[in-house]
Design a protein around this motif. Structure first.
Motif, PDB file in Angstrom:
ATOM      1  N   ILE A   1       1.408 143.121 -33.192  1.00  0.00           N
ATOM      2  CA  ILE A   1       0.407 142.577 -34.118  1.00  0.00           C
ATOM      3  C   ILE A   1       0.164 141.112 -33.757  1.00  0.00           C
ATOM      4  O   ILE A   1       1.119 140.355 -33.546  1.00  0.00           O
ATOM      5  N   ARG A   2      -1.103 140.740 -33.670  1.00  0.00           N
ATOM      6  CA  ARG A   2      -1.390 139.353 -33.311  1.00  0.00           C
ATOM      7  C   ARG A   2      -1.246 138.431 -34.516  1.00  0.00           C
ATOM      8  O   ARG A   2      -1.535 138.813 -35.651  1.00  0.00           O
ATOM      9  N   VAL A   3      -0.815 137.209 -34.231  1.00  0.00           N
ATOM     10  CA  VAL A   3      -0.681 136.201 -35.279  1.00  0.00           C
ATOM     11  C   VAL A   3      -1.652 135.060 -34.989  1.00  0.00           C
ATOM     12  O   VAL A   3      -1.717 134.558 -33.865  1.00  0.00           O
ATOM     13  N   ALA A   4      -2.438 134.679 -35.999  1.00  0.00           N
ATOM     14  CA  ALA A   4      -3.401 133.595 -35.836  1.00  0.00           C
ATOM     15  C   ALA A   4      -3.041 132.419 -36.744  1.00  0.00           C
ATOM     16  O   ALA A   4      -2.656 132.609 -37.892  1.00  0.00           O
ATOM     17  N   LEU A   5      -3.154 131.218 -36.213  1.00  0.00           N
ATOM     18  CA  LEU A   5      -2.958 130.011 -37.019  1.00  0.00           C
ATOM     19  C   LEU A   5      -4.308 129.604 -37.584  1.00  0.00           C
ATOM     20  O   LEU A   5      -5.180 129.157 -36.851  1.00  0.00           O
ATOM     21  N   ASP A   6      -4.446 129.775 -38.898  1.00  0.00           N
ATOM     22  CA  ASP A   6      -5.728 129.541 -39.558  1.00  0.00           C
ATOM     23  C   ASP A   6      -5.894 128.049 -39.876  1.00  0.00           C
ATOM     24  O   ASP A   6      -4.904 127.345 -40.081  1.00  0.00           O
ATOM     25  N   ASP A   7      -7.130 127.597 -39.932  1.00  0.00           N
ATOM     26  CA  ASP A   7      -7.449 126.224 -40.320  1.00  0.00           C
ATOM     27  C   ASP A   7      -6.670 125.209 -39.502  1.00  0.00           C
ATOM     28  O   ASP A   7      -6.206 124.190 -40.027  1.00  0.00           O
ATOM     29  N   PHE A   8      -6.510 125.468 -38.229  1.00  0.00           N
ATOM     30  CA  PHE A   8      -5.700 124.563 -37.420  1.00  0.00           C
ATOM     31  C   PHE A   8      -6.337 123.176 -37.354  1.00  0.00           C
ATOM     32  O   PHE A   8      -7.534 123.035 -37.114  1.00  0.00           O
ATOM     33  N   GLY A   9      -5.471 122.159 -37.543  1.00  0.00           N
ATOM     34  CA  GLY A   9      -5.950 120.781 -37.482  1.00  0.00           C
ATOM     35  C   GLY A   9      -6.048 120.137 -38.848  1.00  0.00           C
ATOM     36  O   GLY A   9      -6.206 118.929 -38.956  1.00  0.00           O
ATOM     37  N   THR A  10      -5.937 120.941 -39.904  1.00  0.00           N
ATOM     38  CA  THR A  10      -6.007 120.368 -41.253  1.00  0.00           C
ATOM     39  C   THR A  10      -4.623 120.016 -41.766  1.00  0.00           C
ATOM     40  O   THR A  10      -4.482 119.264 -42.718  1.00  0.00           O
ATOM     41  N   GLY A  11      -3.622 120.585 -41.161  1.00  0.00           N
ATOM     42  CA  GLY A  11      -2.257 120.385 -41.641  1.00  0.00           C
ATOM     43  C   GLY A  11      -1.695 119.079 -41.129  1.00  0.00           C
ATOM     44  O   GLY A  11      -2.405 118.239 -40.606  1.00  0.00           O
TER      45      GLY A  11
ATOM     46  N   VAL B   1      -3.172 133.209 -31.542  1.00  0.00           N
ATOM     47  CA  VAL B   1      -4.539 132.765 -31.742  1.00  0.00           C
ATOM     48  C   VAL B   1      -4.541 131.450 -32.505  1.00  0.00           C
ATOM     49  O   VAL B   1      -3.751 131.257 -33.437  1.00  0.00           O
ATOM     50  N   LEU B   2      -5.422 130.536 -32.102  1.00  0.00           N
ATOM     51  CA  LEU B   2      -5.569 129.281 -32.821  1.00  0.00           C
ATOM     52  C   LEU B   2      -6.985 129.218 -33.367  1.00  0.00           C
ATOM     53  O   LEU B   2      -7.947 129.287 -32.605  1.00  0.00           O
ATOM     54  N   LYS B   3      -7.094 129.127 -34.691  1.00  0.00           N
ATOM     55  CA  LYS B   3      -8.419 129.018 -35.295  1.00  0.00           C
ATOM     56  C   LYS B   3      -8.693 127.571 -35.661  1.00  0.00           C
ATOM     57  O   LYS B   3      -8.097 127.023 -36.584  1.00  0.00           O
ATOM     58  N   LEU B   4      -9.588 126.966 -34.902  1.00  0.00           N
ATOM     59  CA  LEU B   4      -9.945 125.562 -35.102  1.00  0.00           C
ATOM     60  C   LEU B   4     -10.673 125.420 -36.425  1.00  0.00           C
ATOM     61  O   LEU B   4     -11.693 126.058 -36.648  1.00  0.00           O
ATOM     62  N   ASP B   5     -10.192 124.562 -37.277  1.00  0.00           N
ATOM     63  CA  ASP B   5     -10.781 124.435 -38.608  1.00  0.00           C
ATOM     64  C   ASP B   5     -12.239 123.999 -38.573  1.00  0.00           C
ATOM     65  O   ASP B   5     -12.666 123.259 -37.692  1.00  0.00           O
ATOM     66  N   GLN B   6     -12.980 124.443 -39.582  1.00  0.00           N
ATOM     67  CA  GLN B   6     -14.407 124.132 -39.619  1.00  0.00           C
ATOM     68  C   GLN B   6     -14.700 122.643 -39.720  1.00  0.00           C
ATOM     69  O   GLN B   6     -15.784 122.213 -39.331  1.00  0.00           O
ATOM     70  N   ALA B   7     -13.754 121.873 -40.198  1.00  0.00           N
ATOM     71  CA  ALA B   7     -13.960 120.427 -40.273  1.00  0.00           C
ATOM     72  C   ALA B   7     -14.215 119.852 -38.867  1.00  0.00           C
ATOM     73  O   ALA B   7     -15.042 118.959 -38.689  1.00  0.00           O
TER      74      ALA B   7
ATOM     75  N   GLU C   1      -4.652 141.712 -36.999  1.00  0.00           N
ATOM     76  CA  GLU C   1      -4.280 140.325 -36.765  1.00  0.00           C
ATOM     77  C   GLU C   1      -3.930 139.732 -38.128  1.00  0.00           C
ATOM     78  O   GLU C   1      -4.628 139.984 -39.105  1.00  0.00           O
ATOM     79  N   ILE C   2      -2.861 138.965 -38.159  1.00  0.00           N
ATOM     80  CA  ILE C   2      -2.441 138.333 -39.407  1.00  0.00           C
ATOM     81  C   ILE C   2      -2.726 136.840 -39.310  1.00  0.00           C
ATOM     82  O   ILE C   2      -2.298 136.190 -38.355  1.00  0.00           O
ATOM     83  N   GLU C   3      -3.469 136.308 -40.285  1.00  0.00           N
ATOM     84  CA  GLU C   3      -3.775 134.877 -40.283  1.00  0.00           C
ATOM     85  C   GLU C   3      -2.869 134.143 -41.263  1.00  0.00           C
ATOM     86  O   GLU C   3      -2.774 134.519 -42.426  1.00  0.00           O
ATOM     87  N   ILE C   4      -2.228 133.105 -40.768  1.00  0.00           N
ATOM     88  CA  ILE C   4      -1.423 132.276 -41.658  1.00  0.00           C
ATOM     89  C   ILE C   4      -1.837 130.825 -41.480  1.00  0.00           C
ATOM     90  O   ILE C   4      -2.336 130.439 -40.430  1.00  0.00           O
ATOM     91  N   LEU C   5      -1.632 130.042 -42.524  1.00  0.00           N
ATOM     92  CA  LEU C   5      -1.987 128.635 -42.429  1.00  0.00           C
ATOM     93  C   LEU C   5      -0.973 127.932 -41.546  1.00  0.00           C
ATOM     94  O   LEU C   5       0.204 128.296 -41.505  1.00  0.00           O
ATOM     95  N   GLU C   6      -1.492 126.928 -40.873  1.00  0.00           N
ATOM     96  CA  GLU C   6      -0.659 126.106 -40.009  1.00  0.00           C
ATOM     97  C   GLU C   6       0.622 125.676 -40.739  1.00  0.00           C
ATOM     98  O   GLU C   6       1.723 125.797 -40.217  1.00  0.00           O
ATOM     99  N   ALA C   7       0.445 125.235 -41.981  1.00  0.00           N
ATOM    100  CA  ALA C   7       1.592 124.716 -42.735  1.00  0.00           C
ATOM    101  C   ALA C   7       2.670 125.781 -42.954  1.00  0.00           C
ATOM    102  O   ALA C   7       3.861 125.488 -42.934  1.00  0.00           O
ATOM    103  N   THR C   8       2.232 127.007 -43.142  1.00  0.00           N
ATOM    104  CA  THR C   8       3.197 128.091 -43.354  1.00  0.00           C
ATOM    105  C   THR C   8       4.035 128.310 -42.101  1.00  0.00           C
ATOM    106  O   THR C   8       5.241 128.549 -42.162  1.00  0.00           O
ATOM    107  N   ALA C   9       3.385 128.214 -40.974  1.00  0.00           N
ATOM    108  CA  ALA C   9       4.066 128.472 -39.717  1.00  0.00           C
ATOM    109  C   ALA C   9       4.985 127.327 -39.316  1.00  0.00           C
ATOM    110  O   ALA C   9       6.039 127.526 -38.734  1.00  0.00           O
ATOM    111  N   VAL C  10       4.551 126.137 -39.685  1.00  0.00           N
ATOM    112  CA  VAL C  10       5.258 124.942 -39.235  1.00  0.00           C
ATOM    113  C   VAL C  10       6.434 124.617 -40.140  1.00  0.00           C
ATOM    114  O   VAL C  10       7.358 123.925 -39.767  1.00  0.00           O
ATOM    115  N   ASN C  11       6.358 125.157 -41.318  1.00  0.00           N
ATOM    116  CA  ASN C  11       7.359 125.072 -42.353  1.00  0.00           C
ATOM    117  C   ASN C  11       8.794 125.072 -41.799  1.00  0.00           C
ATOM    118  O   ASN C  11       9.702 124.512 -42.365  1.00  0.00           O
ATOM    119  N   ASP C  12       8.945 125.691 -40.610  1.00  0.00           N
ATOM    120  CA  ASP C  12      10.211 125.670 -39.900  1.00  0.00           C
ATOM    121  C   ASP C  12      11.319 126.440 -40.596  1.00  0.00           C
ATOM    122  O   ASP C  12      12.450 126.380 -40.175  1.00  0.00           O
TER     123      ASP C  12
END
Ligand code: C2E
Ligand code: MG
Ligand code: MG
Ligand code: MG
Length: 276
Positions: free
Chosen positions: A175-185, A199-205, A148-159
């Motif tokens: 290969i699965r793709v996960a959005l890391d720290d989702f909600g911080t971006g 995959v959506l990884k809800l940020d620890q905040a 699984e590859i984790e990328i930050l929300e901002a990287t993915a949304v970068n468009d």
């Protein structure tokens, strides 16, 4: 007199700058040596089913085991490696080590679990991740579904089309793709319909605010519901106590990661505790 103070102020400021840039310079030099001396290590943190707490995977997290500084966290050095032009090298090293570890676990007859690897934005933009990932899987004869590859929300949304295409290609490969720290971006939930990810990884905040902050709790509830509607697997990150876990379970969160379940630990320790 005022002028003097001003100059004094300037002097002070500039000394402080010097101290800062010296510290940074030292750290950079040490890091260069660390890379040469093979001082980086991967730790693994368990990711479990939120209801049953059965192990489903691990996140590979890099650390620097420095002879003088002790165990240094990635927050301190990953961005420096990026600035030193070693970001791409780091990404490939982490992938290689994570895949080597999975091969070892599989060879010793242990249940096969998937491993997630974090990708820095620079790495994502500058190299052909797909080629590198393919090569690593091939080298260790691993199935794409292990990774699984984790990328930050901002990287993915970068468009940028490149980022999007890479995600699409990775997923086409299995290969699965996960959005890391989702909600911080800065992204709106609308992006969830457009980003090619699994995959959506809800940020620890968010998790930290559970269960005491009722408004925040409603937000989490709705993000999970929406993500599930859109077929994402939802992971709660940074779960530290039972109260947080039960709220997440009630909201339909699929998987969790956090100190409550287990801290990131060296591979042997991970296997001893989680694999058989
Ligand atoms: P991340 O990918 O969001 O990783 C989760 C971070 O939260 C990890 O910090 C982990 O140790 C920490 N954590 C896990 N459970 C808990 C908990 O219950 N409570 C608290 N307070 N923290 C928890 P770590 O290992 O220091 O990594 C920080 C960040 O550095 C990672 O955030 C990731 O963005 C980056 N990183 C780590 N390894 C790599 C790597 O190999 N490559 C790249 N490019 N970045 C990496
Ligand atoms: Mg991560
Ligand atoms: Mg995260
Ligand atoms: Mg993070």
């Amino acid at each position: 007199k005022a002028k003097r103070e001003q100059r004094g102020g300037f002097q002070f400021y500039s000394n402080e700058l010097n101290t800062q840039s010296k510290a940074r310079f030292d750290l950079t030099q040490e890091l260069r040596r660390a890379v040469q001396n093979d001082e980086l290590v991967l730790h693994f943190q368990p990711k479990v089913d939120a209801r049953t707490r059965e192990i489903v995977g691990a996140e590979a997290l890099v650390r620097w085991l420095s002879p003088t500084r002790g165990l240094v966290s990635p927050g301190v050095f990953v961005h420096l490696l990026d600035e030193m032009g070693l970001g791409v090298w780091l990404g490939e090293w982490v992938l290689d080590r994570a895949c080597a570890q999975m091969r070892e676990w599989q060879d010793s007859g242990q249940v096969s679990i998937s491993v997630s690897v974090n990708m820095s934005p620079a790495q994502f933009e500058r190299t052909s991740i797909l080629e590198v990932v393919r090569a690593s899987l091939e080298r260790y004869q691993l199935d794409a579904s292990c990774l699984e590859i984790e990328i930050l929300e901002a990287t993915a949304v970068n468009d940028s089309d490149k980022a999007r295409q890479t995600l699409v290609a990775l997923r086409a490969e299995g290969i699965r793709v996960a959005l890391d720290d989702f909600g911080t971006g800065y992204s709106s939930l609308v992006y969830l319909t457009r980003i090619p990810a699994d995959v959506l990884k809800l940020d620890q905040a968010f998790i930290r605010s559970l269960p005491d902050d009722p408004r925040q709790q409603e937000i989490v509830r709705h993000i999970i519901a929406l993500a599930k509607t859109l077929s994402y697997t939802v992971v709660g990150e940074g779960v530290e106590d039972e109260a947080q876990l039960s709220v997440l379970v009630a909201m339909g969160c699929d998987l969790v990661q956090g100190y409550l379940i287990g801290r990131p630990v060296p591979a042997d320790e991970f296997a001893g505790r989680w694999l058989r």
